[in-house]
Design a protein around this motif. Structure first.
Motif, short mmCIF file in Angstrom:
data_model
loop_
_atom_site.label_atom_id
_atom_site.label_comp_id
_atom_site.label_asym_id
_atom_site.label_seq_id
_atom_site.Cartn_x
_atom_site.Cartn_y
_atom_site.Cartn_z
N ASP A 195 1.75 7.39 5.11
CA ASP A 195 2.39 7.17 3.81
C ASP A 195 3.02 5.78 3.76
O ASP A 195 2.91 5.07 2.75
CB ASP A 195 3.47 8.22 3.57
N LEU A 196 3.67 5.38 4.85
CA LEU A 196 4.26 4.06 4.92
C LEU A 196 3.18 2.99 4.94
O LEU A 196 3.29 1.95 4.27
CB LEU A 196 5.15 3.94 6.16
N THR A 197 2.11 3.22 5.68
CA THR A 197 1.04 2.23 5.81
C THR A 197 0.37 1.99 4.46
O THR A 197 0.27 0.84 3.99
CB THR A 197 -0.01 2.71 6.82
N ALA A 198 -0.10 3.05 3.83
CA ALA A 198 -0.77 2.91 2.54
C ALA A 198 0.20 2.43 1.47
O ALA A 198 -0.15 1.62 0.62
CB ALA A 198 -1.41 4.24 2.13
N GLY A 199 1.43 2.93 1.53
CA GLY A 199 2.43 2.50 0.55
C GLY A 199 2.70 1.02 0.62
O GLY A 199 2.85 0.34 -0.41
N ALA A 200 2.77 0.47 1.84
CA ALA A 200 3.00 -0.97 1.99
C ALA A 200 1.85 -1.76 1.38
O ALA A 200 2.05 -2.78 0.71
CB ALA A 200 3.17 -1.32 3.47
N LEU A 201 0.62 -1.30 1.62
CA LEU A 201 -0.55 -2.01 1.08
C LEU A 201 -0.54 -1.99 -0.45
O LEU A 201 -0.75 -3.03 -1.10
CB LEU A 201 -1.83 -1.36 1.60
N VAL A 202 -0.28 -0.83 -1.03
CA VAL A 202 -0.32 -0.70 -2.49
C VAL A 202 0.87 -1.40 -3.13
O VAL A 202 0.74 -2.11 -4.14
CB VAL A 202 -0.38 0.79 -2.89
N ALA B 22 -2.78 13.23 4.84
CA ALA B 22 -1.95 12.25 4.10
C ALA B 22 -2.31 12.36 2.62
O ALA B 22 -3.44 12.08 2.22
CB ALA B 22 -2.23 10.84 4.62
N ARG B 23 -1.35 12.76 1.79
CA ARG B 23 -1.65 13.09 0.39
C ARG B 23 -0.72 12.39 -0.60
O ARG B 23 -0.54 12.86 -1.71
CB ARG B 23 -1.57 14.60 0.15
N SER B 24 -0.11 11.28 -0.22
CA SER B 24 0.74 10.55 -1.18
C SER B 24 -0.15 9.81 -2.17
O SER B 24 -1.35 9.65 -1.94
CB SER B 24 1.62 9.56 -0.43
N PRO B 25 0.42 9.34 -3.30
CA PRO B 25 -0.40 8.56 -4.24
C PRO B 25 -1.07 7.36 -3.58
O PRO B 25 -2.23 7.07 -3.83
CB PRO B 25 0.60 8.12 -5.31
N GLN C 215 -0.79 12.25 -9.40
CA GLN C 215 0.50 12.17 -8.71
C GLN C 215 1.38 11.08 -9.31
O GLN C 215 2.59 11.25 -9.44
CB GLN C 215 0.28 11.89 -7.23
N LEU C 216 0.78 9.95 -9.68
CA LEU C 216 1.57 8.87 -10.28
C LEU C 216 2.13 9.28 -11.63
O LEU C 216 3.24 8.88 -12.00
CB LEU C 216 0.69 7.63 -10.45
N ALA C 217 1.39 10.10 -12.38
CA ALA C 217 1.87 10.55 -13.68
C ALA C 217 3.12 11.41 -13.55
O ALA C 217 4.02 11.36 -14.39
CB ALA C 217 0.76 11.33 -14.39
N HIS C 218 3.21 12.17 -12.45
CA HIS C 218 4.39 13.02 -12.24
C HIS C 218 5.54 12.26 -11.58
O HIS C 218 6.69 12.68 -11.66
CB HIS C 218 4.03 14.22 -11.36
N ALA D 46 2.47 -1.45 -9.61
CA ALA D 46 1.48 -1.96 -8.66
C ALA D 46 0.45 -0.89 -8.34
O ALA D 46 -0.75 -1.18 -8.23
CB ALA D 46 2.18 -2.43 -7.38
N ALA D 47 0.89 0.36 -8.20
CA ALA D 47 -0.04 1.44 -7.91
C ALA D 47 -0.99 1.66 -9.09
O ALA D 47 -2.20 1.87 -8.90
CB ALA D 47 0.73 2.72 -7.60
N ARG D 48 -0.47 1.62 -10.31
CA ARG D 48 -1.34 1.85 -11.47
C ARG D 48 -2.29 0.67 -11.69
O ARG D 48 -3.42 0.85 -12.14
CB ARG D 48 -0.48 2.09 -12.71
N LEU D 49 -1.85 -0.55 -11.34
CA LEU D 49 -2.75 -1.69 -11.42
C LEU D 49 -3.87 -1.57 -10.38
O LEU D 49 -5.03 -1.91 -10.63
CB LEU D 49 -1.97 -2.99 -11.22
#
Length: 901
Positions: free
Chosen positions: A395-402, A430-433, A462-465, A475-478
């Motif tokens: 979650d931290l790894t992918a989150g940092a990238l996004v 791993a199921r985070s946005p 997930q981002l919508a919620h 950044a995630a939606r872009l």
């Protein structure tokens, strides 16, 4: 003797060259230790390195020389070997911790001078007090040294043990006033407390430091040879890379390798933490440190590089800065990188990590996690990803990238392959946005549209919620918009790609500008997907506008892939508008970008090569065309995007048609990719090949019917279709097609040449020879600049008499037909030239000729093709007539000359 004991002998030497007994005692009343004045003996495995000896010779010309390196760097043996080659007087003193007391230190210096035959006079005297020294003694000593005809070389080994500032000040005083009578050589692990900057600025300092002390691969191979190991330089090079040329590491490894059945394999794969290297470093470096310093070293061993603030984050203390500075000064295998950053010696780091797992089990993942959080806060993305992945925190790894808006780096840039490998370790749990987005990106990069879209929908849900009130959410939606555009490109859907582009334009306003500037690849990739999809749909001017912007995008290696793809697409647009020269230049630029060392080879690569292949076919360079198509075929397969698939089909089909293999060309012309919107240019090229096949096989009506889908919006296709309509005796349809090409400003010579030849053929058929010659002349002029041969080879038999006439023959000579010999030049016998017009064999005639070339009899051919013998003979007669030959062998040779076989 143990390995550690032997390496101490190899690196430090054995003090066996002793001086005669001396009667004096030090200020404490203890007898002088004679071993401290003896030159260490060089062991049998000592390697004299001439480059260092030559450098050390400069010590005879400068007042001060510094040999500074870590434990086991070979400093002592180097100095001893050099000193042994000098003539007297050379004084040697191995320092001790007790020499921090000035009286003791100077008493030993004076005794070293006596031992080498350069004693001080009675006027100098001796120190009476261990704690201090009379200034008069130092002045007298400096004065006597200054008056010597031959300077004394004084080597102070292990000077790092003398830590007192008073001794350093006194030594500098004597060195300064001794003038040319003293040459001082300090062998030390630490930086001495002397004004080195003054000596350096005046050119009075000779320095040999760690980098120069390190063994080269060639020196390492010679050292291993002395240990009885004969290994190639390449094997030595790998060991040098791992040890960084550290003398003790090389020697210890060699000692251990001697016991192995495969020394070369051992030196390549030995476990540093279970070797004598570990014993040496733990004893000489780690165990000499305080508990706080040991704890810091163990914790930072998980890092490639570190600064004091990052080290504090791992120790939960605030004392890293002075500890790291001290370790660096002590040459304790902590190397300064500059700007307050440090790194551990690679072997030391390996050993410390193994020691960490024993002393602090289970702590390593947490240290990686702490490091990742600190690095993420301070903007070090690559290291953040490496440490968070090492911690197993996806979650931290992918989150940092996004969050960093860096998801485009999975597709382009020098680190793309490393990132793909890193995230390949991420499991389905791993199921985070962010993890869903990264998983979708990975699947789409492999052209797995179904799984990619599924992951993208999970992320969007997930981002919508989660809410959209942070720049991280924007950044995630872009990132979602980028992936939506890629999916629309793979699906050939212009509405979806434009929807994604509109969403991205709005989201750019919500994302911090510095992130957009930091990652230009995201916008470049997005617009490449838009441009490719618009080209597929036939919206050429819109596509050209978008792709031209991408081709000029900034960003260096980060935008290399989208720039390459944009140039390849622009080359395809030029080709479809009849500009082969322009197409070639852009395609070459695309191929050059793709062929950079280390450049990724993703789905879009190959369009440039395919355009070059199509241009080569138009120039009748069929061997080059085949080679380019083969190169493009070696690029990644899978379900390609529609433009690439259609480009491959176009190039392959045109090559097969040029070789007379019409049936194979028809099969190759279908790009066979599902797409939401049909491509008019892909459909037109497929129709052309099918129509040409019908015409070659004697079905003009079917040929004309297939061409109903071709229009003037496809200039190259329209003029080629007009030629087929005219050959099928439908002149009205042919002229309608020519008249429908209204884009005169956009069309190039590949269009105008073919259009002129169609009108010339019609004029010739109507008996208007003058108009026909005029049109052919204009076609030759336009074609010569671009070396377009194929339109003339495909024109038919009607053009031969025209080309043979004097004015036209001169225009064709040298590039389309053989040039006439120069005046006075003898004509060389040559095989008959290939006709300008390709011989048109039917598919069945080609099948028969192919089997003739395989030495099959008429009966065997009939059986193989399920024909009667008489039918085979009929086809053979037709082949002979078309090839202008009378025998089977001549037919095969002629066909090969024409590249029909």
């Amino acid at each position: 003797m143990s390995a550690v004991a032997e390496i101490h002998e190899n690196v430090q030497g054995s003090a066996v060259h002793l001086v005669p007994a001396l009667s004096h005692t030090d200020p404490l009343g203890d007898p002088f230790l004679r071993t401290r004045f003896a030159l260490p003996a060089r062991p049998r495995t000592f390697l004299r390195r001439q480059r260092l000896a030559d450098h050390l010779d400069q010590a005879l010309r400068t007042p001060l020389t510094l040999l500074n390196g870590p434990a086991g760097a070979g400093k002592t043996l180097l100095a001893a070997d050099w000193a042994s080659e000098l003539g007297p007087p050379v004084a040697w003193l191995t320092c001790d911790v007790g020499d921090c007391r000035p009286g003791v230190f100077w008493a030993y210096v004076l005794q070293a001078l006596r031992a080498c035959g350069a004693p001080a006079s009675e006027a100098v005297g001796v120190p009476a007090d261990a704690a201090g020294v009379n200034h008069r003694l130092l002045s007298a000593l400096a004065g006597e040294l200054n008056g010597r005809e031959r300077p004394v070389v004084l080597v102070l080994d292990e000077y790092d043990r003398v830590t007192g500032a008073t001794v350093a000040e006194q030594l500098e005083f004597v060195l300064h006033h001794a003038g040319p009578g003293l040459r001082l050589v300090l062998v030390t692990r630490t930086e001495p407390l002397l004004p080195l900057h003054r000596y350096r600025a005046a050119g009075d300092l000779t320095e040999i430091r760690s980098a120069e002390l390190a063994f080269t691969p060639e020196e390492a191979a010679a050292l291993l040879e002395l240990h009885g190991l004969s290994l190639p330089v390449q094997a030595a090079r790998s060991l040098v890379d791992r040890t960084q040329g550290w003398a003790a590491g090389l020697s210890l490894s060699a000692l251990a390798a001697r016991e192995s059945s495969d020394p070369e394999l051992y030196l390549k794969e030995f476990e540093a933490d279970r070797s004598t290297v570990a014993d040496f470093l733990l004893a000489e470096v780690l165990k000499r440190q305080t508990q706080e310093t040991q704890d810091l070293l163990l914790r930072v061993s998980v890092l490639e590089r570190f600064c004091p603030d990052l080290a504090n984050a791992l120790t939960d203390r605030a004392d890293a800065e002075p500890i790291l500075a001290g370790l660096h000064r002590e040459n304790a295998f902590v190397e300064r990188l500059g700007h307050s950053w440090y790194q551990l010696h690679p072997l030391f780091g390996e050993i410390l990590r193994a020691h960490l797992r024993v002393r602090l089990p289970g702590l390593e993942p947490e240290l990686h996690r702490r490091a990742a959080r600190w690095l993420h806060r301070h903007g070090f993305l690559p290291e953040t990803l490496a440490h968070s992945a090492a911690a197993g925190d996806w979650d931290l790894t992918a989150g940092a990238l996004v969050d960093d808006l860096a998801i485009g780096l999975l597709f382009t840039g020098p680190s793309s392959e490393n990132l793909v490998r890193l995230f390949s370790r991420m499991g389905p749990e791993a199921r985070s946005p962010a993890t869903c987005l990264v998983r979708a990106a990975r699947d789409l990069s492999r052209h797995d549209l179904d799984h990619g879209l599924a992951g993208l929908r999970d992320a969007e849900e997930q981002l919508a919620h989660a809410g959209n009130d942070t720049h991280e959410a924007a950044a995630a939606r872009l990132s979602c918009a980028l992936l939506e555009a890629l999916a629309a490109r793979l699906n050939g859907s212009p509405p979806e790609v434009e929807k994604a582009a509109e969403a991205a334009a709005e989201l750019r306003q919500e994302v911090p500008g510095h992130l957009l500037d930091k990652h230009p690849e995201l916008t470049a990739l997005l617009m490449t997907h838009v441009g490719s999809t618009l080209l597929w749909a036939g919206r050429y001017e819109d596509a050209r506008t978008v792709l031209t912007g991408v081709a000029g995008a900034p960003g260096g290696t980060a935008t290399a892939l989208p720039r390459e793809e944009a140039m390849g697409h622009l080359a395809l647009l030029d080709y479809m508008n009849g500009w082969p020269g322009r197409a070639e230049r852009k395609a070459l630029a695309a191929v050059s970008e793709a062929d950079r060392p280390g450049a990724p080879r993703p789905s879009g690569s190959g369009i440039g090569r395919l355009v070059l292949a199509a241009v080569a076919v138009d120039r009748d360079e069929l061997g080059r065309a085949q080679a380019l198509i083969d190169e493009a075929a070696d690029l990644p397969s899978g379900t390609p995007d529609p433009v690439l698939a259609a480009g491959r089909a176009l190039a392959a089909a045109r090559l097969l048609m040029a070789r007379g293999k019409v049936r194979a060309a028809v099969e190759a012309a279908d790009p066979a990719v599902p797409a939401a919107v049909a491509s008019p240019w892909a459909r037109s090229h497929e129709a052309l090949v099918t129509s040409a096949a019908h015409l070659a096989e004697g079905r003009p009506d079917e040929a004309a019917e297939v061409l109903r889908t071709v229009s003037g919006d496809q200039p190259v296709c329209a003029v080629e279709a007009a030629a087929i309509q005219l050959a099928a005796r439908r002149p009205a349809a042919a002229f309608d097609l020519l008249d429908s090409v209204h884009a005169e400003g956009r069309t190039g010579p590949a269009v105008t040449v073919r259009a002129a030849l169609v009108r010339a053929r019609a004029a010739a058929a109507a008996g208007d020879g003058a108009t026909a010659r005029k049109l052919v002349a204009q076609a030759l002029l336009d074609a010569r600049r671009e070396r377009l041969r194929r339109p003339f080879l495909d024109a038919g038999a009607w053009i031969r008499p025209l080309i043979a006439t004097a004015p036209l023959h001169d225009l064709a000579a040298g590039w389309l037909t053989p040039a006439a010999p120069a005046r006075g030049e003898r004509t060389r016998p040559e095989p008959p030239p290939a006709p300008l017009v390709a011989v048109e064999l039917s598919a069945r005639e080609h099948d028969v000729l192919d089997r003739v070339a395989r030495m099959m009899s008429t009966e065997e051919i009939a059986a193989d093709l399920c024909l009667s013998v008489n039918t085979v003979k009929t086809h053979l007669k037709s082949v002979y007539r078309k090839l202008a030959v009378n025998r089977r062998g001549e037919a095969v040779r002629r066909a090969r000359d024409l590249r029909m076989l």
